[in-house]
Design an enzyme around this catalytic site. Structure first.
Site, short mmCIF file in Angstrom:
data_model
loop_
_atom_site.label_atom_id
_atom_site.label_comp_id
_atom_site.label_asym_id
_atom_site.label_seq_id
_atom_site.Cartn_x
_atom_site.Cartn_y
_atom_site.Cartn_z
N GLY A 7 11.92 -3.15 3.05
CA GLY A 7 11.33 -4.42 3.47
C GLY A 7 11.12 -5.37 2.30
O GLY A 7 11.45 -6.57 2.38
N HIS A 24 0.82 -1.22 0.00
CA HIS A 24 0.00 0.00 0.00
C HIS A 24 0.85 1.28 0.00
O HIS A 24 0.36 2.34 -0.32
CB HIS A 24 -0.91 -0.01 1.24
N ARG A 68 34.41 -10.92 -15.32
CA ARG A 68 34.73 -11.07 -13.89
C ARG A 68 33.47 -10.93 -13.02
O ARG A 68 33.39 -11.49 -11.93
CB ARG A 68 35.80 -10.07 -13.46
N CYS A 127 7.66 -0.84 -2.15
CA CYS A 127 6.94 -0.62 -0.89
C CYS A 127 7.24 0.80 -0.45
O CYS A 127 7.74 1.60 -1.25
CB CYS A 127 7.32 -1.67 0.16
N GLY A 128 6.92 1.15 0.79
CA GLY A 128 7.10 2.54 1.22
C GLY A 128 8.54 3.01 1.06
O GLY A 128 8.81 4.07 0.49
N THR A 129 9.45 2.22 1.59
CA THR A 129 10.88 2.58 1.50
C THR A 129 11.63 1.76 0.45
O THR A 129 12.76 2.12 0.09
CB THR A 129 11.57 2.30 2.85
N GLY A 130 11.08 0.64 0.06
CA GLY A 130 11.80 -0.31 -0.80
C GLY A 130 12.64 -1.27 0.01
O GLY A 130 13.14 -2.27 -0.51
N HIS A 181 26.89 -5.08 -13.26
CA HIS A 181 27.79 -5.83 -12.39
C HIS A 181 27.11 -6.96 -11.63
O HIS A 181 27.73 -7.98 -11.35
CB HIS A 181 28.44 -4.89 -11.35
C1 RB5 Z 1 4.39 -0.19 5.37
O1 RB5 Z 1 3.86 0.74 6.27
C2 RB5 Z 1 5.90 -0.01 5.27
O2 RB5 Z 1 6.50 -0.55 6.40
C3 RB5 Z 1 6.43 -0.67 4.02
O3 RB5 Z 1 5.83 -0.11 2.91
C4 RB5 Z 1 7.92 -0.56 3.80
O4 RB5 Z 1 8.35 0.73 3.89
C5 RB5 Z 1 8.73 -1.51 4.59
O5 RB5 Z 1 9.96 -1.62 4.45
#
Ligand code: RB5
Length: 147
Positions: A71, A9, A133, A66-69, A99
């Site tokens: 997780g 989400h 390599r 995801c939110g941060t990429g 690479h």
């Molecule tokens: C969801 O709230 C958030 O934790 C997920 O999108 C992500 O950022 C996790 O690494």
């Protein structure tokens, strides 16, 4: 080239933007495994769906968001056969292909704007693995899965 894409989400809007960029490429076929709304879902489930297609060969590449990429890239890299690169700059995106022969790209919808994300996707799609390599090193990465 078949590409499977998925997001939690935290990156549904970014997923739609990435799909627009993918539509620029002739011969790229996209499968979207969701999520499709703002309701909270668990990113490991999305990583698993996208990576299953890559591992089975149904898709040549995957894109996970995801939110941060963070997780979703960590989850993807737990799956045998996956080399997932979290990239928020063009240089890393190119190097992840040249690479590391990354077969999955991760980005964070709460980290990066649509414009830079699009450029990252274009660079990642059009950069080939250099081999040589780097092939030896990638083989060593993959051997770690069996230790
Ligand atoms: C969801 O709230 C958030 O934790 C997920 O999108 C992500 O950022 C996790 O690494």
């Amino acid at each position: 080239m078949k590409i499977t894409i998925g997001s939690d989400h935290g990156a549904v809007e970014l997923k739609e933007e990435v799909k627009k960029v993918l539509a620029e490429f002739e011969g790229v076929e996209v499968k979207d495994v969701g999520t499709f709304g703002t309701e909270s879902v668990d990113y490991p489930d999305i990583a698993e769906k996208v990576c299953a297609d890559v591992v089975s060969g149904e898709a040549e590449r995957g894109i996970v968001l995801c939110g941060t990429g963070l997780g979703i890239s960590i989850a993807a890299n737990k799956i045998k056969g996956i080399r997932c690169a979290l990239c928020h700059d063009i240089f890393s995106a190119k190097m992840s292909r040249e690479h590391n022969n990354a077969n999955v790209l991760a980005m964070g919808g709460r980290v990066i704007g649509f414009g830079p994300a699009g450029e990252i996707v274009r660079a990642w799609l059009t950069t080939e693995f250099a081999g040589g390599r780097h092939e030896r090193r990638v083989n060593k990465i993959m051997a770690l899965e069996n230790k």
